[in-house]
Design an enzyme around this catalytic site. Structure first.
Site, mmCIF file in Angstrom:
data_model
loop_
_atom_site.group_PDB
_atom_site.id
_atom_site.type_symbol
_atom_site.label_atom_id
_atom_site.label_comp_id
_atom_site.label_asym_id
_atom_site.label_seq_id
_atom_site.Cartn_x
_atom_site.Cartn_y
_atom_site.Cartn_z
ATOM 1 N N ASP A 79 0.829 -1.204 0.000
ATOM 2 C CA ASP A 79 0.000 0.000 0.000
ATOM 3 C C ASP A 79 0.872 1.268 0.000
ATOM 4 O O ASP A 79 1.818 1.368 0.794
ATOM 5 C CB ASP A 79 -0.870 -0.058 1.271
ATOM 6 C CG ASP A 79 -1.911 1.031 1.327
ATOM 7 O OD1 ASP A 79 -2.486 1.360 0.286
ATOM 8 O OD2 ASP A 79 -2.140 1.546 2.438
ATOM 9 N N HIS A 181 -7.152 10.919 3.774
ATOM 10 C CA HIS A 181 -6.773 9.817 4.682
ATOM 11 C C HIS A 181 -7.076 10.199 6.121
ATOM 12 O O HIS A 181 -6.847 11.335 6.536
ATOM 13 C CB HIS A 181 -5.272 9.511 4.561
ATOM 14 C CG HIS A 181 -4.927 8.654 3.383
ATOM 15 N ND1 HIS A 181 -3.961 8.997 2.472
ATOM 16 C CD2 HIS A 181 -5.420 7.466 2.968
ATOM 17 C CE1 HIS A 181 -3.870 8.045 1.548
ATOM 18 N NE2 HIS A 181 -4.746 7.110 1.823
ATOM 19 N N GLY A 213 -11.027 5.399 2.935
ATOM 20 C CA GLY A 213 -12.443 5.041 3.092
ATOM 21 C C GLY A 213 -13.001 5.253 4.493
ATOM 22 O O GLY A 213 -14.220 5.214 4.686
ATOM 23 N N ASN A 235 -8.225 1.928 6.666
ATOM 24 C CA ASN A 235 -7.194 1.700 7.670
ATOM 25 C C ASN A 235 -7.575 2.337 9.014
ATOM 26 O O ASN A 235 -7.669 1.650 10.025
ATOM 27 C CB ASN A 235 -5.826 2.216 7.188
ATOM 28 C CG ASN A 235 -4.678 1.640 7.994
ATOM 29 O OD1 ASN A 235 -4.905 0.886 8.950
ATOM 30 N ND2 ASN A 235 -3.454 1.980 7.652
ATOM 31 N N THR A 236 -7.835 3.647 9.035
ATOM 32 C CA THR A 236 -8.082 4.322 10.319
ATOM 33 C C THR A 236 -9.210 3.645 11.118
ATOM 34 O O THR A 236 -9.062 3.426 12.329
ATOM 35 C CB THR A 236 -8.431 5.804 10.099
ATOM 36 O OG1 THR A 236 -7.453 6.364 9.231
ATOM 37 C CG2 THR A 236 -8.441 6.563 11.404
HETATM 38 O O1 G3H Z 1 -4.252 3.191 1.843
HETATM 39 C C1 G3H Z 1 -4.888 3.166 2.899
HETATM 40 C C2 G3H Z 1 -6.203 3.756 2.980
HETATM 41 O O2 G3H Z 1 -6.365 4.727 2.010
HETATM 42 C C3 G3H Z 1 -6.637 4.081 4.350
HETATM 43 O O3 G3H Z 1 -7.343 5.276 4.526
HETATM 44 O O4 G3H Z 1 -7.072 5.438 6.969
HETATM 45 O O5 G3H Z 1 -8.641 6.912 5.757
HETATM 46 O O6 G3H Z 1 -9.141 4.488 6.015
HETATM 47 P P1 G3H Z 1 -8.084 5.542 5.900
HETATM 48 ZN ZN ZN Z 2 -4.526 5.158 0.916
#
Ligand code: G3H
Ligand code: ZN
Length: 287
Positions: A79, A181, A213, A235-236
């Site tokens: 990623d 992000h 997302g 991710n977050t």
């Molecule tokens: O590449 C990772 C994602 O774009 C995570 O984004 O932390 O806003 O969910 P996020």
């Molecule tokens: Zn990302």
């Protein structure tokens, strides 16, 4: 089963795959088990930092071990690898998918570096799925403390996207359409019309990816999928679920055995991944 087939099926049927980050084996297990329970493929990824912490070889070994144990398709992605060198490292380690993110560089540098990785990914009859990125995504995967403003020049331009895809030969494209992000102070406002324009400008076999997302309202996620997004990165949201459950568990117990005190964290992460995959409508290709 190839990753590309899954994105094509998702686009044709109007749903999206989910991509989830991990940096510990427990998190990878939780994501893969969640995917199995929902009936979806597991698409797991490590950022450069996550991969440095875990080890590229360890990430690959975990993928192999969970494939053997769970019997479902599991794909491992690098990623946001922000240099040709780091992307090569993932490629050489045996990742199934490379996200080469040179979006902070000039269009020409982005194009040249991304193309270099595409050529390597297809060498020796390999078919490693490559994601390029065009447009600029701000923020990182945490709760933002300051307001982040998306600037007009950050957004992906549909015509440039078409040129980028044609000249690089990427399998998928990460786009900037108002997404940030992390969890931002303001509610994100995705430019759905722009997603539709990019979708129309880029060949159908190239998947469009929505990063960042977490924290996007459900109705916007649904509209983004309807506009042609076939993969959503989270991710977050899973980091928060994991960290909160771990903090709560440690507050309530004097347990010192990691595999005992981290069970609620793993379960919280798994529940979150299942919810996301169900909401995206993710499923495994059936015939
Ligand atoms: O590449 C990772 C994602 O774009 C995570 O984004 O932390 O806003 O969910 P996020
Ligand atoms: Zn990302």
């Amino acid at each position: 089963m190839m990753l590309g087939e899954i994105f094509n099926q998702a686009l044709a049927e109007g749903w999206s795959t989910g991509h989830f980050n991990f940096s510990e084996s427990d998190q990878a297990r939780a994501i893969c088990e969640a995917a199995k329970e929902v009936g979806a493929v597991a698409f797991i990824g490590t950022s450069e930092g996550e991969a440095r912490h875990l080890g590229y070889g360890v990430a690959v070994a975990l993928r192999d071990a969970f494939r053997a144990e769970l019997g479902i398709p599991i794909f491992l992605n690098s990623d946001h690898h922000k240099s040709v060198d780091s992307a090569k490292r993932a490629l050489e380690a045996g990742y199934d998918s490379i996200h080469i993110d040179l979006s902070a560089k000039s269009f020409e540098e982005n194009l040249a570096g991304t193309k270099e990785i595409v050529v390597l990914a297809r060498a020796n009859d390999r078919e490693i799925n490559v994601e390029g990125e065009l447009g600029y995504l701000r923020g990182d995967s945490k709760i933002q403390k300051e307001k982040i403003e998306v600037k007009p020049e950050d957004y992906t331009d549909p015509e440039k996207a078409a040129e980028f895809v044609k000249k690089t030969g990427v399998n998928r494209l990460a786009i900037a359409v108002g997404n940030i992000h992390g969890i931002s102070l303001d509610e994100p406002n995705l430019d759905i019309e722009r997603i539709k324009k990019i979708r129309a400008a880029v060949p159908i076999g190239v998947a469009l990816v929505l990063h960042a997302g977490s924290g996007i309202p459900d109705n916007q996620i649904k509209a983004a999928i309807a506009a042609g997004i076939a993969n959503i990165h989270i991710n977050t949201d899973i980091r928060l679920a994991y960290a909160k459950a771990l903090r709560d568990a440690l507050k309530e117990t004097d347990e010192t055995t990691p595999y005992k005190f981290d069970v609620p964290a793993r379960e919280a992460l798994k529940t979150m991944v299942k919810e996301k995959l169900k909401f995206f409508g993710a499923r495994i290709k059936t015939g």
